[in-house]
Structure formats: C-alpha cells, structure tokens
Motif scaffolding. Structure first.
Motif, PDB file in Angstrom:
ATOM      1  N   LEU A  20       0.841  -1.204   0.000  1.00 37.69           N
ATOM      2  CA  LEU A  20       0.000   0.000   0.000  1.00 37.69           C
ATOM      3  C   LEU A  20       0.873   1.249   0.000  1.00 37.69           C
ATOM      4  O   LEU A  20       0.573   2.233  -0.678  1.00 37.69           O
ATOM      5  N   MET A  21       1.954   1.195   0.766  1.00 38.79           N
ATOM      6  CA  MET A  21       2.888   2.320   0.792  1.00 38.79           C
ATOM      7  C   MET A  21       3.501   2.538  -0.593  1.00 38.79           C
ATOM      8  O   MET A  21       3.550   3.651  -1.110  1.00 38.79           O
ATOM      9  N   ASN A  24       1.077   3.941  -3.198  1.00 38.45           N
ATOM     10  CA  ASN A  24       0.150   4.956  -2.693  1.00 38.45           C
ATOM     11  C   ASN A  24      -0.106   6.103  -3.659  1.00 38.45           C
ATOM     12  O   ASN A  24      -1.234   6.542  -3.809  1.00 38.45           O
ATOM     13  N   MET A  25       0.923   6.605  -4.298  1.00 38.90           N
ATOM     14  CA  MET A  25       0.717   7.776  -5.147  1.00 38.90           C
ATOM     15  C   MET A  25       0.493   7.426  -6.616  1.00 38.90           C
ATOM     16  O   MET A  25       0.365   8.315  -7.458  1.00 38.90           O
ATOM     17  N   GLU A  26       0.425   6.135  -6.928  1.00 38.77           N
ATOM     18  CA  GLU A  26      -0.008   5.757  -8.280  1.00 38.77           C
ATOM     19  C   GLU A  26      -1.403   6.323  -8.516  1.00 38.77           C
ATOM     20  O   GLU A  26      -2.231   6.323  -7.613  1.00 38.77           O
ATOM     21  N   GLN A  27      -1.620   6.806  -9.718  1.00 35.94           N
ATOM     22  CA  GLN A  27      -2.969   7.242 -10.055  1.00 35.94           C
ATOM     23  C   GLN A  27      -3.682   6.114 -10.786  1.00 35.94           C
ATOM     24  O   GLN A  27      -3.177   5.595 -11.778  1.00 35.94           O
TER      25      GLN A  27
ATOM     26  N   ARG D   3      -4.234  12.115 -14.251  1.00 29.11           N
ATOM     27  CA  ARG D   3      -5.655  11.899 -13.974  1.00 29.11           C
ATOM     28  C   ARG D   3      -6.309  13.089 -13.255  1.00 29.11           C
ATOM     29  O   ARG D   3      -5.827  13.541 -12.225  1.00 29.11           O
ATOM     30  N   ASN D   9      -8.189   9.181  -7.048  1.00 29.62           N
ATOM     31  CA  ASN D   9      -7.251   8.459  -7.913  1.00 29.62           C
ATOM     32  C   ASN D   9      -6.039   7.905  -7.177  1.00 29.62           C
ATOM     33  O   ASN D   9      -5.368   7.019  -7.692  1.00 29.62           O
ATOM     34  N   GLU D  10      -5.699   8.483  -6.009  1.00 32.39           N
ATOM     35  CA  GLU D  10      -4.527   8.008  -5.271  1.00 32.39           C
ATOM     36  C   GLU D  10      -4.964   7.242  -4.020  1.00 32.39           C
ATOM     37  O   GLU D  10      -6.148   7.064  -3.778  1.00 32.39           O
ATOM     38  N   GLY D  11      -3.978   6.833  -3.234  1.00 31.51           N
ATOM     39  CA  GLY D  11      -4.251   6.113  -2.003  1.00 31.51           C
ATOM     40  C   GLY D  11      -4.693   7.046  -0.881  1.00 31.51           C
ATOM     41  O   GLY D  11      -5.783   7.597  -0.931  1.00 31.51           O
ATOM     42  N   ALA D  12      -3.809   7.226   0.117  1.00 32.62           N
ATOM     43  CA  ALA D  12      -4.182   8.056   1.255  1.00 32.62           C
ATOM     44  C   ALA D  12      -3.036   9.008   1.581  1.00 32.62           C
ATOM     45  O   ALA D  12      -1.875   8.795   1.175  1.00 32.62           O
ATOM     46  N   LEU D  17      -1.098   6.704   6.271  1.00 37.78           N
ATOM     47  CA  LEU D  17      -0.409   5.417   6.082  1.00 37.78           C
ATOM     48  C   LEU D  17       0.600   5.192   7.206  1.00 37.78           C
ATOM     49  O   LEU D  17       0.735   4.073   7.719  1.00 37.78           O
TER      50      LEU D  17
END
Lengths: 364, 364, 364, 364
Positions: A20-21, A24-27, D3, D9-12, D17
C-alpha cells in the motif's frame, strides 16, 4: 490484555501494508477497474483453476452475503441455511432487509447435509399449495462453519449434486476459507472447492487483509450485472485498488495459505495442550476457532488477562468459550494462554461454583 | 363433494348480499371515505367500547398482517411470533418482503406465552453486541390460533403487560376472531380484547363477508399515516363502500357473533360425536377448527366424498386432519360427516395399513 | 349531489350481482382454483385470441401493478413510465417499496413514444459506468392513459418493437382498458393488443365489477411462479371465485365492451355539447374521461351540485377539471350536467375573477 | 496519463499510512469500539462544537446515504433532493432498494432552495387525498454539490428553518465537505454547519483517507439504534479501527482542512488560468471541481494525455467536462494541464468540427 475473541484484532499483514505504501501515489481509475484489481483477479482465477470465473472485490462479509444472495433470488424465494449460519443470526436481518427469508435447518455443529437440503426442497414442492410459502431458491453454507467445523470434499459434492438437481444455486461463504484449506484435516484445494459450487467468496478481512472479500462466480448464469448489485448494496469501493492490491499480495506467492496455516497451527497448539490436560471441546474443530469447555470460575479469572467469546453454558458450573487465532497470533501468547489455563485448572480442582459470565456470542 | 377444508368455501351471508343489492346504485366517494364505512367504523368502535380507536378496512389477511407490521417496525426490527404463526409459514414471506424478520418461538399448540416474549427480549438486550442481530420490535399472535386453540383473558393480559414493559407493540391477528369470541370456552368480550393489545383486526373473509378485515388501532402512537401504508401495500379498495356495507351489516344487529356461534356449534358437534367414539384430537380446540386423529385408510375413503386438510402424520397408520366449519356450514352435512366417519371407524377396526395422503397444510 | 369525479362511484353491474346471488352457496375451493375462475380464464383467453396465455385475477390496480412489476425486475432494474403514469404518482411509492425506481420520461398527454424508450435505453448503455445508475428493466404504459388519451395500434407496435429489441418486457396497465377498446377512435381489438405486449391487465374495478383486475401474461418467460408473487404481495383473494364469477359475467356475452361503450358514449356527449358551446379541453380524449377548461367561478358554482376532479390551473381565472363517466352513468345526469354548465357559461359571461378550488388530482 | 477525472485516484495521505503502520499490530476490539475510534469521535465532536453529537464511521458514500436515509424514513415517505443529487442519479437505486422514493426538485447548478422544499411539502399536504402519493419525509442536499457549487450559510439556515417547520429532518451529504469548508468563498465553519442540520457526514474517501465517512448525528431523535442500521446495510467494518485511525489523523492537527485547501487552490488555479484565456464554465464552482466548456476537438486531443469526465454537450462543437483536484494533486500536473489546454485553444482557433466524446458522467 491478550486478545483471542476474534480473528480481526490486528491490522494487516506487513507485506500488504508495504504494498500500500509503495503504490500509494499511483494514479488509478476507480471502482475496481484498475490494473491491481485486474491482476488480483487473474491470480485468483489461476488459484481456482478457472480462467472463466468472474471475480469481484467487496469490503465486508455481511455486505458480500447480502449482495450475492440478492443477486440470485427472485422475490418469493428464500435461502436455505443452517440455523447457526451467519446470515441467519449475526447480520441484523440483512437478508430479510432485501426481501428474502432465511430458511433455516437444524444443525448441531454448524454443518448441514445434502439430505437436509433435499428434504426442504421436497417438502416445499409436495405442498398442495406451495405458493403460500417461501420457495427455496438457493443454498448457503460456510466453509469452515461458524463453529470451526469443516465440510469434506464428499460432503460438498453431495450438497452440490442435490443443489443442481433441485436447481438451487449453491453459495459458499468463505469468510475464513483459508483456515479450512490450510487445515491438516482438509481434503480439498481451492481449485476443488471452485468446482463444487456456483459462487463462493475468499475472505480477506479475517485472513491478513485490512478488509476485503473476493467473490468468485463460477456459474455463468449468475454473472450478469453483478456490479450493479454491488453498487446498489453499497459495496463498490471508490478506491477499489485497495482491495486489488491486498488480494494481489495475498495470492502472488502463496501468502494466503501460508498465513492461514500459521493460524491453524496456533489453534491446534491450543487444542492439543488443553486436551492433554483433559479439557473437552464443544465442537471438533480442525480450524482456527477452538471451543473448549471450562469451569466458569476459571473463565472468570482468565478474563482479567485474556479476551475470548462466551459461547454457551454447558452445565451449572461450566461454559464453552471460543478462542480464535489468526495470521497475526503470536506463539508466545498462545503458550501463555494455555499455561495459564492449565495452572488455573490445577488450582481450581475441587471448585465448581458457577459465576457470572462475560460476553455473549453476538459478534463472531 | 361436501367441503370442510376451510372456512371460506361459500360466498357471503345472505343479509350482506341483500345490502349490496339495495345500495348498489348509490353514488359514493371512493377509498373508504363514504357513509357506509363511516357507520361501520362507528359500530365497530361501539362494539369495542373504544370511541377513539381508528378503524380501517382492508381486503385480506396477508395484506392486513403485512400492512400493520410494516407500519410499526423500523428497518432493523423483527416481529415475535409462534413458529406456527400465519405470518411465519403461510404468507410466502410477505413480512420479509417488507424487510423484516419473523422471530419465531416454539409452540406446540399455536400459542405463545408472556414468558417466551420476555425471554426473546431479554436474550437480545443481554447480548454483548445486540446490533449484530435483529431487534425484537413487536409481538404477533392469532386469536384463535391457526390450530384452533384460544388464549384466555389472563394469558392476553400477561402478554400485553410484558409487551408494554418491553415497549413492544402487541398485535392480534383476528382472522377468525368471531370463532374465538363465540366459543363457550371464551372468557372475554370484544371490548375486553380491545383493552389488551395495541392493534388487532376483526376478520370478515372467514366469517360471513365476501372479503374484508377491519383493523382496529387502539394505541395512539400507531395511528399516524396508516392510510398511506394501506395504499402503498395495495390494500386501499377503490370501492371501499363494499367493505363498509359488509361490516355495517355484520355489526348492526350482532350478526357477527351470531353466525360465529353457529360455526362453533357445528365444530363442537363434530368434536363431541367423534370423541364419543374414541377419536383423539391433535389440539384441544374450542373453536371452529377440529383436528381429529384418524386412520389413514379411513381418511383415504372419506376423501371421496368430503374435503378436509391433511395436517400431519401422527404415526405410521394415522394422521391428524383439519375440519373447518363456518357461518355457512349446514348441520346435515356435519351429521353426514360424523356418521360416515363413525361407520368407517367401525368398519376399519383391525385395519391399519398406511396409505398415501391427500393435501398438505399449505393454505390455512 | 351527482358524481362525476371518478369511475367507481357505484357498486357493480346488476348481472354481476345476480350471478353472485345465484352462486352464493356453492362450495368451491379457494384462491382462484375453482371452476368459475377456470371458465373466466378460458373466456378471457378466447377474447384475447391466445389459448396459451396465463390469466390471474387480482383485486385492485396498485396491487396489480406492483405484483407484475416486482415479478419481472431484478433488484438493480427500474421501470420506464410516463411522468404522469399511475405508478409514478398515485400509488404511494408502491413500486419503490418493492425496491425499484420508476424511470420517468416527460409526457404532455400521458403517452410516451417508442423513441423515448429507445433514448432511455441508449443513454443508459452508453454511460461509461452504467452500473452506477438504475438499469432500465421494463416498460409500463396505460391504455387508455390517466389523461384519457389513447395509443394507436401503430404506436403500440412501435413501442413493442423497441422493447423487444432492448429486451425490456412491455407491460400495459389496462385499468380502463374497455374504455379504450370501446372508443370509436380505437383501431385495435383486445386480441390485437394481446399481440403487442408481454403482459397486460383488463380492469374490472372501473368497468362494471365490484373489484378485480385480470392479468394476462402472454410472454412465457414471465409466467413462472407468478402465483407466489400474487400471494406475497397480498393479492391472492381467499374467495377467488368472486373474481372468477365477475369476469365470467363480463366476458360471456360481450358485456365488458357493451358497458364500456355506454360510458364512452356518455363522455362523448359531454364533450360534444361543451365543445359546441366553445369550451376548450386540456387533452384530446376519445375515452371516458373528459378534461374541459372552465372558469373558476363557474366551477365553484357547479360544485354545489356535482362532484368532479380539479386537474390543474390553466390561467388566472380558469382551470381544467376532470369528468368521468362509467358503465353506470345515467344519460339524464349527463344532460343535467351539460345543461347547467352551459347555463352558467352564459350567465358568467364577463365574469372571470379567480376563486379558490376544490379538489386536487390525488386519486384518479 | 495524468488523472483529473475524480478525487479518488490516489491512495491516502502519507500521515495516515504512517499511522496505520505504527498501529498495525495493536490488538483492538472490533466494529468501531476501539480507542482510536473513540478518540476520533471526540476530535470530531470538538471540531463540530457539539459534545453531544453521535459520530459513526462508515466505509463509503452510497452506503452512508442509504444508511442514514433508511434510518429516518417510515415506509411511505420519500426524501426530497435535487434532480442532480447523488442519491437520485448515481447510486443504482440504493435508496429505492430500501423502499423509498427520491422526490426530485429541479436544479440548474445542483442546489435547491428553501422555497422548493416548502413547495413540495405544501403541494403534498394540500392534496385532497395525500395518502395516494409519497409523503415527503426528509431533505437531502450535498455541500458542496455534485456540480462544485456551494450553499451559503444563509441558504442553509433557510432550508433548515423550513425543514424544522415541516418536521422534515435535514441531512447534508458531505462527501466533499472539506472542499467546501476550505474554499475562500465559504462563509461557514464545520461548527456552523453542525448547527444547521439534523445529520450530516464528513467525507474521508475523497479527502485524504483510504476510505471512510464520518456520520455526525446532531438531532437526538435520530440517534436511536443507528448501529443496527449500519450493520444491516453492510457498513459496520470489522476492523473499525482503520476508520478511527484515519479520522484521528485527519482531525488531530487540522490536516483535514489543510489538505482540502490544497485541492481548492489547485482547482482555482485551473479556473483562473483558463478564464484568463476566455474559457467559459458551466457552473460557478469555488471548490475542487471545475467544469470548463471546451471545443470537442480540443478535448479529443487532450484525452490522449489526461483523464477527465465528460459532463454534457453544450452546443454542436463544445462540451462541458469536469476536472477534479484533490489533496493529492500536484501543481506541476495542474500547470501542465492548463498549459496544454491553452496551447490547444490557440492552435484550434478556427476549428470547430464536432468529435465523438469519451466518458459520460456516470461515476462522480
């Protein structure tokens, strides 16, 4: 306080958090249409030995059961389940809230039989005016059951055969599926199970994930428009990637079964140690839930340091309780638990006055 | 073929048909807002000794049960009922179709007790996480029950007391209410019953009317917007006057109790004659339904001339069946029935081979 | 007070009452399994020119619409209807109460077009994520419409063609079907209509019966288990014979169309007389409902002797109202009505102050 | 591909995290009963200036809307909403699936007015037979709306005043609440908003969290048994701590508003740059969604490098599209986007042929 009252006391397996880390910033696009979900689907199809299965990711168990059942039944139909089935007792009437009756059959250990399914079906069709009662429309079981017990391959084959003969889709709730598959007593693989039902789900919440359940639809007739039902029932996660990433991690290197095996090993360790000291068990469970019968006085003392779930009074001075292990259970905690129980058992010899108990079995 | 399989084999009492003829070309407003409905409401309020009760007319029993229950419960609540209650078994899941679970309690004769209601309530509130199961939200009984048995005044008082203590509205299904009130064993009047619950209905379909049930709402808290729920559930008859005229007729000269008494007399006549010839009964019913236990061979022969309802197998060679009488039952038919049974009983002595049976108890 | 506010102000056609009297003490089985229902089914199948159709009898219109629609749709589907369709506005959310959205399309006169149906379908399937909105699942229209207007055969053919192309079952609400078929402007027979949809119903409540609607299921795929849904939705009348006897009477000698024609003749008489005196109409209705636009002051005066339904304000001093005729309307009342309107029109000339109005269009 | 098609579109946010990592092996009780949830509740109550509010954590928006609305309405009631409200168009009929109609009112920009609410209420109570239509039972708005527009404090006060006068609970969907509160155009604080409605939610999914929405119930009358409804609708997360930890993080140091402000700044940057180059906008949005009107040819070219959402055709050669920013949007991407649009605008001058478009507005 050391916790054994359920199998969702911790967060997630560290490898999942790591992923997840990293991502995380993948779109990504939303609602499960991203590449992680796609890869997780592929891995699960491979593990199931079924390239054509539909795989969907939902957040939790009640939601998953409700969604699958609502997608299958017509308004006048009900779902056959054990009287102790999760949908019958611990989902606040979620199934009824979608308009359907749960048609319960008796069970002492959480399992139902092919003969019971057939009997419900036959009783209904033999009524002179069957339209005055709910029509059986599908079959629900849990593998393993809410009582830790497990169906054999032959038992599943028998239920599936009856289900097909009666045109009743057969749905397996696998909230703890890994804890069955990883059991030494289990005589089936995931691929075997995928051939023995119409739809099932692979539980993540209780086995290493933060949350998430993977529904596998094997029967083509049940695939149509399933995403609509997920969305309507509130289960279509906006950041669907979170589920994809977790199941990707769980299924890429056998992690799912590996951590399941750890939980079962810990449970067996509890079982074997207590059994050696003469403790009886309410159910014969080869999975991650153990139901020892212990003196109420002992349980009262034990509860100052450990959490567990009260299950039922067995006699005036003893109760069955539930200890759960999980992917996260530490052996040192298991050993502390059994050591303390054994110590209390020996100290308590001669005692048997009943005491008040703690926690009922509402949330399991 | 002489029919005893239910209490709705004929049309309506002749006085009702007469009134329908007389009023046929009157022009009235629709949906129960006409003068006949108003007068019927007044007559029923008087008979109930409650000038403030709300009275609504619906068409049939399943519709009435569904409407009343849906008007009371919040989404997470269920209705406590006997496992044999009409809403639990013979309404095709109508209650579940409105989103609510029927919380069944065991019953051997169709009745439930105040203690059972209390136990369901207590078990729920004592759960550690009660929100994981359906909350008991009201209590449903039938007077008389689906098995012909009857609650005493003391029994209703006890249930009503527990219901109020637990804040559970208490609803009495009176589909056959007249057949209880007219029984010699009955220790209450309609006015008594109206003081012992929050809402009930007075059945017309089974007691002299073409169709129709009169809901009496006693508890102010349950009155609000009830007509909306009737309309939504499909029970607001366009020509509402038809229901008004029928209940006007039934309640203006004591006709309701008078014809109810006839039915009970006919049922007692069946009971007493058979009992004199050694026949046992499945339930002790003082109302219009009788459940004798008879040899299967006899029943097979009897079924060539009479209709009745198979209830259950009692042993390998005998079954309990149901005979219903009604406001329309002719004494000559009753006497023919008992004469034939007695004749067959005497002829069958010595015989006891099992035979196939006829009609299951789906529609009662 | 002479009533024109709806088409259910009186009881039933005298021939129906006569038959109810004659058959009253016949003993029959319940729930529509009797010989009268069977004969009525046969007569209706013959009138529809379709020996294989399933015919079911229900009590009222809201119930019938709800039952048919609930039997067809899956949980994520909705029903396309005119914004003025009965299910969209006058059934207290009965369709939503079974879980389904009514997908309304604009309409000025109560009718919708094949192009509108296609547009709704296309808009949905062209969405990038269609599962986020309700899927169109069937099409509902009324013939004649709630505004008295009528579909031509070509219009029905066009809708049916689009419906089949889009796999949307096509359901026609025929609560006033006779009043369309008996209209001079109608270019179709009952048998024609039965070829142009998947399921429809023939209204009895508004055309000569005490109550009752006959559902005709033409499409085999929609027949399965329909009786279960009727029972669950509270529409399975215990004394089903009452419906059978009424439809038997209506369909054995052409009575249904004969009395429908009378109603339409009376409506046309109102229309033509008023039109001759310069009255405009809100809708061009060739059926039993007429919607003249009249001065509010006139309507106020008229309402002391006649009932009718307020429909909508047309300008500051005029409103459209609805007059309904029926099988029971007397010509002398029609003539009194038009005479009084004409008289008031002539007396009111010059007046046009707005006045308060009477009755909104809630129950139609 | 960069995007901008949604705000998930992204995680958190990395701090979230981080906290999930730190707390991962803590053992906690389930279903939101842990200390993290308790602390998050306290922080939210403080931010709302309401120590007595009930705070519950759910997973997603559709689930939250469904749960809140189902907990409030009786079966015959509907919820007033803008025709463009999320519950009306993008939740696959989730509200209808719980039995309730969405009573839509027209809106050009996503907002509704107090006068519209009053008009719906008045129209209903003034019907002659109100029980034939759905009763307005509550009011739903989104702040900010689905179109990026925002209610002023005075507008909310007006709606809340009308709602209370009509006894309609007032519910504010705050899926993007931070993006309103952080806007320069906003004239209210969270504490203000909490005084201006009966229940609302604070969106996490779209503002920095992996998932999660915090429902704040201000009105005591709406608090009872809310956890039952959450559980029944599938929203009670087993590892509830995940939601607690996230909202704890978002509310302990003002992170929620801080990251919301970043998103709004980025959106304003897009707006202002495009406006300077003569671009018109469909809605006047001061929040994180911007709806420029651009030539179809340009959009076609732009879509090879950026994702965005097609909103509607404006004329034969131009469409409105949506760009969303979020807590995670990078300024370099914003600048690239506006630079490319401006470049294409200048290059496209003179061109205006219509082209096919991309993505409809289904998931927003």
């Amino acid at each position: 306080m050391i916790r054994f009252e359920c199998d969702y006391n911790e967060g997630a397996h560290e490898r999942i958090l790591q992923r997840l880390m990293e991502t995380n910033m993948e779109q990504t696009s939303g609602y499960g249409t991203d590449a992680h979900c796609e890869r997780a689907r592929t891995l699960i199809r491979q593990a199931c030995g079924n390239e054509g299965a539909d795989v969907h990711f939902l957040v939790g168990g009640t939601q998953t059961n409700t969604t699958v059942i609502a997608s299958i039944l017509r308004p006048h139909q009900g779902v056959i389940a054990a009287v102790s089935g999760h949908i019958a007792v611990h989902e606040t009437g979620a199934i009824e809230a979608t308009g359907h009756k749960v048609l319960t059959v008796p069970s002492l250990d959480g399992k139902i039989t092919a003969a019971q399914v057939k009997a419900v079906y036959d009783a209904h069709v033999q009524e002179s005016s069957p339209e005055h009662s709910v029509q059986p429309g599908m079959v629900y079981i849990s593998q393993p059951t809410e009582n830790g017990t497990m169906y054999s391959k032959a038992e599943l084959e028998a239920i599936y055969e009856v289900s097909r003969a009666c045109e009743l889709p057969f749905f397996i709730d696998g909230a703890r599926l890994g804890y069955a598959l990883a059991s030494k007593a289990c005589d089936m693989t995931l691929a075997d199970l995928a051939c023995l039902c119409d739809v099932f789900y692979i539980g993540g919440t209780k086995i290493g994930a933060l949350m998430g359940e993977a529904v596998v639809i094997v029967n083509d007739a049940l695939k149509r428009d399933f995403r609509y039902i997920i969305k309507q029932k509130g289960g279509l996660l906006a950041k669907g990637r979170l589920l994809g990433i977790q199941f990707e991690t769980l299924f890429e290197d056998g992690l799912y079964l590996e951590i399941s095996k750890h939980a079962v090993d810990m449970a067996v360790r509890i079982h074997d140690t207590l059994e050696q000291h003469g403790v009886e068990f309410l159910y014969s469970s080869p999975t991650n839930q153990q139901f020892p019968i212990l003196p109420d006085a002992l349980l009262q003392q034990l509860s100052s340091q450990y959490t567990f779930t009260f299950w039922e009074k067995v006699d005036t001075s003893r109760s069955a309780v539930r200890f759960c292990t999980s992917w996260a259970t530490r052996q040192e905690n298991v050993d502390a638990l059994t050591r303390d129980i054994v110590r209390l058992l020996q100290g308590n010899e001669g005692q048997d006055e009943p005491v008040a108990v703690f926690q009922t079995a509402a949330t399991v």
